[in-house]
Write an enzyme that holds these catalytic residues in place. Structure first.
Site, mmCIF file in Angstrom:
data_model
loop_
_atom_site.group_PDB
_atom_site.id
_atom_site.type_symbol
_atom_site.label_atom_id
_atom_site.label_comp_id
_atom_site.label_asym_id
_atom_site.label_seq_id
_atom_site.Cartn_x
_atom_site.Cartn_y
_atom_site.Cartn_z
ATOM 1 N N ASP A 195 0.840 -1.193 0.000
ATOM 2 C CA ASP A 195 0.000 0.000 0.000
ATOM 3 C C ASP A 195 0.882 1.253 0.000
ATOM 4 O OD1 ASP A 195 -1.906 1.907 0.399
ATOM 5 O OD2 ASP A 195 -2.852 0.922 2.094
ATOM 6 N N ASP A 196 0.826 2.051 -1.069
ATOM 7 C CA ASP A 196 1.628 3.283 -1.159
ATOM 8 C C ASP A 196 3.120 3.033 -1.389
ATOM 9 O OD1 ASP A 196 -0.581 4.890 -0.649
ATOM 10 O OD2 ASP A 196 0.083 5.578 1.327
ATOM 11 N N CYS B 284 -5.578 4.744 -3.377
ATOM 12 C CA CYS B 284 -5.862 3.373 -2.938
ATOM 13 C C CYS B 284 -7.125 2.764 -3.536
ATOM 14 C CB CYS B 284 -6.014 3.303 -1.412
ATOM 15 S SG CYS B 284 -4.587 3.860 -0.492
#
Ligand SMILES: *[C@@H]1O[C@H](CO)[C@@H](O)[C@H](O)[C@H]1NC(C)=O
Ligand SMILES: *[C@@H]1O[C@H](CO)[C@@H](O)[C@H](O)[C@H]1NC(C)=O
Ligand SMILES: *[C@@H]1O[C@H](CO)[C@@H](O)[C@H](O)[C@H]1NC(C)=O
Ligand SMILES: *[C@@H]1O[C@H](CO)[C@@H](O)[C@H](O)[C@H]1NC(C)=O
Ligand SMILES: *[C@@H]1O[C@H](CO)[C@@H](O)[C@H](O)[C@H]1NC(C)=O
Ligand SMILES: *[C@@H]1O[C@H](CO)[C@@H](O)[C@H](O)[C@H]1NC(C)=O
Ligand SMILES: *[C@@H]1O[C@H](CO)[C@@H](O)[C@H](O)[C@H]1NC(C)=O
Ligand SMILES: *[C@@H]1O[C@H](CO)[C@@H](O)[C@H](O)[C@H]1NC(C)=O
Ligand SMILES: *[C@@H]1O[C@H](CO)[C@@H](O)[C@H](O)[C@H]1NC(C)=O
Ligand SMILES: *[C@@H]1O[C@H](CO)[C@@H](O)[C@H](O)[C@H]1NC(C)=O
Ligand SMILES: *[C@@H]1O[C@H](CO)[C@@H](O)[C@H](O)[C@H]1NC(C)=O
Ligand SMILES: *[C@@H]1O[C@H](CO)[C@@H](O)[C@H](O)[C@H]1NC(C)=O
Length: 545
Positions: free
Chosen positions: A48-49, A84
């Protein structure tokens, strides 16, 4: 082979839930499925990220060795949206945002909404793998940001497509979270040995590999909140990277003076407190990644011990990139630049030779089609916009016959809201830092064509704002995107890119995969552009005067 049907399992205790499922399922299916099939297993590890442009892979040495060096590393992998929820929806559906309708991270923007559950969730690639391709499917980790929301069925909602489900309630956390374990809430505290989420996801994945049925191929998706905020490192890594700072690349802490409104409002040079904050964030991100590296190693080792590694494809990627100080934006994603839209992508698997680097242009909308292709499911039967890159990985496709354009779409957040910390900028801005640097606004709404062909490496973007602002970068000549060439680039190239963008913004399925501007098969018909989009082109011409 018998299909798994709609059977769903539940178990009272964390580590027994898989065992109970398997026992029940074996009973239901009898012994008909003895393992003659060698269809490959598939693992997707989604972070994530995690950026690739500002050093995000540095802490992941074991991952690079066990997945990248053992297979193919893609150097031109992008996301269809640098945020996201829209990005995750693109991964699951194989569609661009204009076709899956998840436009931001809130329920109103369809993030895990009832409308998404009804119209998109039944057609995700895991649902097809489970219902039609005979795979058992396992999910563990962060799903869509609003998953678990009471207005979207709560944690009782188990998305279609998953035989075993461990879904994190809402957005990224490391401690003090709730999981949905096959639809039952399981609360966690802040004891490292029991609750640190990256480690728990690893443990649950290992349990799945241990106790799953042996006669069905499996698809496993492990989705770590790391390295997303709040950047909580495991205790043994809290002192790692002590002297590391965010990279001071040429686009660090400078004013993006020829860029769109939102970038121009950022204060340059950044305040010392912002720089301190972003360096701390940068270090925290790397620390959390050391646990991700451990997770990858544990999964690969377990597959090896079980003799399944040579029949398993493993994908490693991220939902979007990240920035720390580029063009004086402290920390976030949501921008059109390389640091936010480029992601790592490494894949190993049975027919992929080790130590390969591919420069082919791939996007997150391709993951579903590729995985379905591996499973032997005909992607043409779906509505997906992406395309399978399995032929690239198997060495059956080269640069001259691969696609050259992908679409990036983003809808800025903050509509109808005022950020109380930034009254000066008026309503419509969000993600503001204390010193009033806002990283998003409702008019940070844009669409881009990202083109990578043997002869060109270009980005063309249009904003849906008062200025119909246009940004164009020649990434070959200007990898840090310091100079917007919208006003100086050859007008013919500009018009072709504008035309191509409009085609992609209205594409669906096969029409998203048509030849790009630098493909010899591309047909440019200016009349079509003038008749159907004249209003837009005239505004564009105004802009460029
Ligand atoms: C990863 O490997 C590189 C090159 O060998 C090294 O410089 C770096 O310190 C390593 N990172 C970690 C976290 O061990
Ligand atoms: C949410 O998704 C539904 C179903 O696809 C769609 O009709 C609706 O327009 C979407 N909402 C937004 C805000 O895009
Ligand atoms: C977890 O929750 C407890 C109790 O509310 C709190 O004391 C602790 O600081 C929290 N820890 C983290 C890491 O969020
Ligand atoms: C994961 O499993 C290991 C080995 O059994 C154990 O030591 C560790 O405490 C577990 N961690 C979590 C968060 O469950
Ligand atoms: C900010 O940091 C710079 C360099 O470290 C220093 O020269 C300057 O005095 C600092 N400014 C403030 C207001 O603290
Ligand atoms: C895969 O590994 C297993 C266990 O080590 C071995 O029996 C099998 O022959 C291998 N298959 C291939 C295709 O290499
Ligand atoms: C899918 O469609 C494409 C384009 O029409 C075609 O070339 C390809 O052969 C089809 N693939 C399958 C497996 O049917
Ligand atoms: C690339 O693929 C095309 C179509 O399959 C083929 O005609 C061409 O010879 C290949 N070129 C190279 C350099 O392998
Ligand atoms: C998300 O999109 C919806 C639909 O356009 C909108 O109502 C909502 O305000 C957006 N959320 C944010 C945070 O901008
Ligand atoms: C946002 O504001 C616009 C214009 O003021 C209005 O038309 C629209 O209905 C509002 N949307 C929401 C979700 O409140
Ligand atoms: C974008 O929105 C902000 C906040 O409403 C406004 O101040 C600014 O003028 C807008 N810029 C453009 C180019 O539309
Ligand atoms: C981009 O830059 C490269 C290297 O300077 C140059 O060869 C190429 O012609 C440029 N492309 C465009 C479309 O301007």
């Amino acid at each position: 082979m018998k299909k798994m049907g709609s059977f769903r399992c539940s178990g009272p205790k964390m580590f027994s839930f898989l065992l109970i499922c398997v026992t029940l399922w074996s009973h239901r299916s009898g012994s008909s499925g003895a393992s003659s099939s060698r269809r490959p297993n598939i693992v997707l590890i989604l972070t994530d990220d995690l950026d690739v442009a500002i050093g995000g892979l540095n802490p992941l040495n074991k991952t690079k060795k066990l997945i990248g060096d053992a297979g193919m590393t893609f150097t031109n992998a992008f996301v269809a949206s640098p945020l996201c929820c829209p990005s995750r929806a693109s991964i699951l559906t194989g569609k661009y945002p204009h076709n899956h309708h998840v436009i931001n991270n809130t329920l109103d923007g369809n993030c895990s909404s009832k409308a998404w559950q009804k119209s998109e969730e039944p057609h995700t690639f895991p649902a097809l793998l489970k219902a039609s391709a005979g795979y058992q499917t396992f999910f563990a980790g962060k799903y869509l940001n609003q998953y678990g929301h009471s207005e979207a069925g709560g944690v009782e909602h188990v998305p279609l497509g998953w035989s075993y489900w461990v879904g994190l309630d809402k957005n990224s956390k490391y401690y003090n979270y709730t999981l949905s374990v096959n639809g039952k809430a399981q609360k966690h505290g802040a004891d490292y040995s029991k609750d640190y989420l990256t480690d728990l996801l690893a443990n649950m994945s290992l349990d799945f590999l241990q106790y799953k049925t042996s006669y069905q191929p499996f698809f496993m998706m492990v989705s770590t909140p790391a390295p997303h905020s709040p950047w909580t490192a495991a205790p043994q890594y809290q002192n790692s990277f002590k002297n590391t700072k965010a990279p001071r690349d040429p686009n660090f802490n400078i004013h993006g003076k020829d860029k769109h409104w939102l970038i121009r409002q950022a204060k340059t040079p950044m305040s010392n407190s912002s720089i301190q904050f972003l360096d701390d964030a940068f270090r925290g991100r790397w620390q959390t990644l050391l646990s991700v590296d451990d997770l990858v190693e544990k999964i690969v080792k377990r597959l090896e011990v079980r003799g399944e590694l040579n029949n398993t494809y493993i994908f490693f990627t991220s939902d979007n990139g990240y920035h720390t100080g580029q063009f004086s934006l402290p920390v976030d994603k949501r921008q059109l630049y390389e640091f936010d839209i480029r992601v790592p992508l490494m894949v190993r698997g049975p027919n992929i030779k080790p130590n390969q680097i591919s420069q082919m242009l791939v996007a997150n909308v391709d993951l579903g089609p590729t995985i379905l292709d591996i499973a032997g499911y005909n992607v043409n039967k779906t509505q997906m916009d992406g395309m399978s890159f399995l032929p690239v990985m198997e060495g059956k496709m080269n640069g001259t016959s691969w696609r050259t354009d992908i679409l990036v779409e983003y809808e800025g957040e903050g509509r109808n809201k005022s950020d109380p910390t930034c009254p000066l900028l008026g309503p419509g801005v969000s993600e503001c830092f204390p010193d009033c640097v806002c990283e998003d606004s409702y008019n940070n709404t844009y669409a881009c064509v990202r083109t990578i062909a043997p002869s060109s490496n270009l980005q063309y973007c249009e904003f849906d704002d008062n200025e119909i602002f246009v940004e164009v970068y020649n990434v070959t000549a200007d990898p840090y995107q310091l100079t917007n060439i919208a006003k100086t680039i050859d007008k013919e190239v500009l018009e072709k890119m504008n035309h191509r963008l409009m085609m992609l913004q209205s594409c669906s399925g096969q029409s998203c995969r048509t030849p790009g501007v630098y493909d010899p098969r591309y047909k440019f018909d200016p009349r079509q552009m003038f008749t159907s989009h004249s209003w837009r082109l005239s505004r564009l011409r105004q802009t460029l005067k």
